[in-house]
Scaffold this motif. Structure first.
Motif, PDB file in Angstrom:
ATOM      1  N   ASP A  85       0.869  -1.174   0.000  1.00 38.70           N
ATOM      2  CA  ASP A  85       0.000   0.000   0.000  1.00 38.70           C
ATOM      3  C   ASP A  85       0.908   1.226   0.000  1.00 38.70           C
ATOM      4  OD1 ASP A  85      -1.703   2.082   0.440  1.00 38.70           O
ATOM      5  OD2 ASP A  85      -2.741   1.187   2.161  1.00 38.70           O
ATOM      6  N   GLU A  86       1.077   1.842  -1.154  1.00 40.72           N
ATOM      7  CA  GLU A  86       2.022   2.951  -1.286  1.00 40.72           C
ATOM      8  C   GLU A  86       1.604   4.183  -0.492  1.00 40.72           C
ATOM      9  OE1 GLU A  86       4.847   2.501  -2.430  1.00 40.72           O
ATOM     10  OE2 GLU A  86       4.557   0.581  -3.451  1.00 40.72           O
ATOM     11  N   LYS A  87       0.328   4.240  -0.095  1.00 39.95           N
ATOM     12  CA  LYS A  87      -0.126   5.370   0.724  1.00 39.95           C
ATOM     13  C   LYS A  87       0.206   5.177   2.200  1.00 39.95           C
ATOM     14  CE  LYS A  87      -4.189   6.737  -2.070  1.00 39.95           C
ATOM     15  NZ  LYS A  87      -4.262   5.610  -3.017  1.00 39.95           N
ATOM     16  N   TRP A  88       0.609   3.969   2.578  1.00 39.41           N
ATOM     17  CA  TRP A  88       0.819   3.692   3.995  1.00 39.41           C
ATOM     18  C   TRP A  88       1.951   4.549   4.560  1.00 39.41           C
ATOM     19  CZ3 TRP A  88      -1.732   1.448   7.810  1.00 39.41           C
ATOM     20  CH2 TRP A  88      -1.053   1.254   9.024  1.00 39.41           C
ATOM     21  N   GLU A 244     -11.810  10.427   4.566  1.00 43.13           N
ATOM     22  CA  GLU A 244     -11.577   9.539   3.432  1.00 43.13           C
ATOM     23  C   GLU A 244     -12.397   9.988   2.228  1.00 43.13           C
ATOM     24  OE1 GLU A 244     -12.097   4.838   2.118  1.00 43.13           O
ATOM     25  OE2 GLU A 244     -12.546   5.467   4.175  1.00 43.13           O
ATOM     26  N   ARG A 245     -13.652  10.359   2.480  1.00 47.41           N
ATOM     27  CA  ARG A 245     -14.503  10.833   1.386  1.00 47.41           C
ATOM     28  C   ARG A 245     -13.981  12.147   0.813  1.00 47.41           C
ATOM     29  NH1 ARG A 245     -19.689   8.895   0.421  1.00 47.41           N
ATOM     30  NH2 ARG A 245     -20.229   7.043   1.611  1.00 47.41           N
ATOM     31  N   ILE A 305     -13.673  14.630  10.001  1.00 48.76           N
ATOM     32  CA  ILE A 305     -13.126  13.711  10.999  1.00 48.76           C
ATOM     33  C   ILE A 305     -12.162  12.754  10.308  1.00 48.76           C
ATOM     34  CG2 ILE A 305     -15.099  13.910  12.555  1.00 48.76           C
ATOM     35  CD1 ILE A 305     -16.141  11.236  11.457  1.00 48.76           C
ATOM     36  N   TRP A 306     -11.112  12.344  11.048  1.00 42.85           N
ATOM     37  CA  TRP A 306     -10.023  11.572  10.447  1.00 42.85           C
ATOM     38  C   TRP A 306      -9.597  10.414  11.333  1.00 42.85           C
ATOM     39  CZ3 TRP A 306      -8.444  13.113   5.622  1.00 42.85           C
ATOM     40  CH2 TRP A 306      -8.780  14.408   5.228  1.00 42.85           C
ATOM     41  N   ASP A 307      -9.194   9.329  10.685  1.00 41.85           N
ATOM     42  CA  ASP A 307      -8.446   8.289  11.374  1.00 41.85           C
ATOM     43  C   ASP A 307      -6.965   8.518  11.085  1.00 41.85           C
ATOM     44  OD1 ASP A 307      -8.153   7.496   8.731  1.00 41.85           O
ATOM     45  OD2 ASP A 307      -8.800   5.433   9.046  1.00 41.85           O
ATOM     46  N   ASN A 308      -6.118   7.630  11.570  1.00 44.67           N
ATOM     47  CA  ASN A 308      -4.672   7.786  11.398  1.00 44.67           C
ATOM     48  C   ASN A 308      -4.238   7.689   9.939  1.00 44.67           C
ATOM     49  OD1 ASN A 308      -1.754   7.599  12.382  1.00 44.67           O
ATOM     50  ND2 ASN A 308      -1.979   5.607  11.394  1.00 44.67           N
ATOM     51  N   TYR A 309      -4.773   6.692   9.208  1.00 47.54           N
ATOM     52  CA  TYR A 309      -4.336   6.423   7.834  1.00 47.54           C
ATOM     53  C   TYR A 309      -4.655   7.585   6.903  1.00 47.54           C
ATOM     54  CZ  TYR A 309      -4.084   4.088   3.264  1.00 47.54           C
ATOM     55  OH  TYR A 309      -3.794   3.764   1.963  1.00 47.54           O
ATOM     56  N   TRP A 310      -5.935   7.964   6.849  1.00 43.41           N
ATOM     57  CA  TRP A 310      -6.342   8.983   5.881  1.00 43.41           C
ATOM     58  C   TRP A 310      -5.869  10.367   6.270  1.00 43.41           C
ATOM     59  CZ3 TRP A 310      -7.485   7.770   1.178  1.00 43.41           C
ATOM     60  CH2 TRP A 310      -7.978   6.491   0.906  1.00 43.41           C
ATOM     61  N   LYS A 312      -2.917  10.978   7.506  1.00 41.62           N
ATOM     62  CA  LYS A 312      -1.544  11.060   7.006  1.00 41.62           C
ATOM     63  C   LYS A 312      -1.508  11.139   5.479  1.00 41.62           C
ATOM     64  CE  LYS A 312       0.616   9.067  11.063  1.00 41.62           C
ATOM     65  NZ  LYS A 312       1.210   7.896  11.736  1.00 41.62           N
ATOM     66  N   VAL A 313      -2.450  10.482   4.821  1.00 43.65           N
ATOM     67  CA  VAL A 313      -2.535  10.622   3.358  1.00 43.65           C
ATOM     68  C   VAL A 313      -2.806  12.067   2.977  1.00 43.65           C
ATOM     69  CG1 VAL A 313      -3.940  10.031   1.334  1.00 43.65           C
ATOM     70  CG2 VAL A 313      -3.255   8.234   2.936  1.00 43.65           C
ATOM     71  N   HIS A 314      -3.668  12.724   3.758  1.00 44.03           N
ATOM     72  CA  HIS A 314      -4.072  14.105   3.455  1.00 44.03           C
ATOM     73  C   HIS A 314      -3.102  15.146   4.010  1.00 44.03           C
ATOM     74  CE1 HIS A 314      -6.979  17.032   2.077  1.00 44.03           C
ATOM     75  NE2 HIS A 314      -7.039  17.592   3.271  1.00 44.03           N
ATOM     76  N   GLY A 315      -2.167  14.712   4.851  1.00 44.54           N
ATOM     77  CA  GLY A 315      -1.216  15.651   5.427  1.00 44.54           C
ATOM     78  C   GLY A 315      -1.748  16.390   6.634  1.00 44.54           C
TER      79      GLY A 315
END
Length: 442
Positions: A85-88, A244-245, A305-310, A312-315
């Motif tokens: 998962d390159e976004k990880w 995420e959305r 609202i955000w979790d950890n993964y998304w 970090k993807v969004h900065g």
């Protein structure tokens, strides 16, 4: 658990282990009788490991140390088979938690006799208040869980959760009229359920429902009750808050931060430590601290609202809204305890000023709402007719529209708030809307 993390670091760059131990205890009601029920014990371990951005997840029905070690080895094999998962980026770091709430011991020690007595009490009272009424269904139960989350970055948090609930479905038959199922409930983080008030509220609604009248097409005043509000918002609105959305471009709120998206009477925030909350969690599903988080303030959209993964993807940073998927092991984004702030006047006062309108107690079809644009079409059932400040009967009608347009028509929220148990544990008042189009259902 720390020993298991060290063992897993032989196989992974990062590792997370989550355990859940719980017990659910309930009795069911069918057709005026206590029917079935039982105890269900639950033990679950989730292993999530990452190696070279390849993720392996394993679920086990044990907390045995040696079995978890085998599970770690299996997760490592699975990770090798998965594409990276390159976004990880990484698992989360430790944070500062609020003080743990004390779990109510009566939830953990509840007996079958206590729950059966509550059910019998509810059935007896309902039949005494209305001999034409059947307690068609229901359930009274308790649920307790202890959840531990550890990861290789130092997160190590354990929390207990407990809830008691009473749920009744009433159906009345009188002079050729058969009412729809009328639902009433109570839910608390202790065993002090108010069976008497719950039953009396349900019976009152059944008696309103005996006087059924056909609705007509009109533009009118509606009051949505907590059950109806919760059902509609869970499907049409809440998903749009997900970061995420935002990243994927599937939310209508992408460019709305700082803008008014509802009327100014709506303030909505998420806070597991609200006094009415039945899930006072100190950490989200991946161990990030929870907090009071404002989403809508006086109608203005404050942010996603955000979790950890998304995040970090969004900065950006997680807002502590990672929700554990207990069936698959991963994390989704979701609210914990969304709260619509209450108002100053009682429901009785609000109804007392309405010359003509409806109190919508429940909606059907909310699950088909489209959170990508907020469109919905639901059946208001049951709905109660308000004439000259009093409830005089019941009806059924259709409401189709857009959740954002509807919320802009909100003119008042009640002083009363209710705690709803469902996909999300919503705490909401009654909400009054003006000039809403409805279609009578033949």
């Amino acid at each position: 658990m720390e020993e298991l993390i060290r063992y897993g670091e032989k196989f992974f760059d990062e590792l997370e282990i989550v355990t859940r131990v719980g017990k659910d205890f309930s009795v069911d009601i069918q057709l005026n009788e206590v029917f079935g029920g039982g105890v269900r014990e639950d033990i679950l371990t989730i292993i999530r490991g990452i190696k070279d951005k390849r993720i392996g997840i394993v679920l086990l029905d044990t907390i045995d140390k040696e079995e978890i070690k085998k599970g770690i080895e299996t997760a490592a094999k699975m990770a090798k088979l998965n594409a990276p998962d390159e976004k990880w980026s990484s698992l989360p770091q430790p944070g500062k938690y609020r003080e743990k709430p004390k779990i109510s011991e009566d939830l953990k020690s509840a007996s079958s006799d206590e729950l059966v007595n509550m059910a019998v009490e509810g059935i007896k009272l309902a039949r005494e208040l209305d001999k034409n009424l059947t307690v068609a269904g229901g359930s009274i139960g308790t649920s307790w869980n202890e959840i531990t989350i550890v990861n290789s970055h130092g997160i190590n948090v354990t929390q207990e959760l407990g809830v008691a609930y009473a749920f009744f479905e009433f159906v009345g038959r009188k002079e050729g009229i058969v009412t729809p199922g009328i639902f009433e409930f109570d839910a608390k983080d202790n065993l002090n359920l108010n069976i008497e008030e719950t039953v009396k509220n349900g019976v009152k609604k059944v008696q309103w429902a005996y006087n059924f009248k056909q609705a007509k097409n009109e533009e009118t005043t509606l009051i949505f009750g907590p059950w109806a509000i919760s059902g509609l918002l869970n499907y049409a609105l809440f998903p749009a808050f997900s970061g995420e959305r935002l990243v994927k471009g599937t939310t209508p709120l992408a460019d709305k931060v700082g803008e008014r998206i509802t009327s100014e009477v709506i303030t909505l925030y998420d806070d597991p430590f609200h006094e009415l909350s039945i899930t006072k969690i100190i950490a989200d599903g991946e161990g990030i601290p929870t907090r009071r988080y404002e989403i809508i303030k006086d109608g203005e959209f404050k942010g996603f609202i955000w979790d950890n993964y998304w995040a970090k993807v969004h900065g950006t940073e997680s807002t502590g809204h990672g929700v554990r998927d207990w069936s698959g092991g991963g994390i989704t984004i979701g609210l914990h305890v969304p709260i619509i702030e209450n108002g100053k006047r009682s429901l009785e006062e609000i109804i007392g000023e309405i010359k003509h309108g409806y109190l919508v107690d429940g909606v059907q079809g909310a699950h088909s709402s489209n959170p990508d644009n907020g469109n919905f079409a639901v059946t208001a059932n049951p709905a109660y007719i308000i004439e000259n400040g009093e409830i005089v009967g019941s009806t059924v009608f259709l409401i189709a529209g857009n959740i954002y347009e509807l919320l802009k028509k909100a003119t008042e929220v009640s002083k009363e708030q209710r705690t709803l148990v469902g996909m999300t544990n919503v705490i909401t008042p009654y909400i009054k809307f003006e000039n809403v189009k409805i279609a009578g259902k033949s």
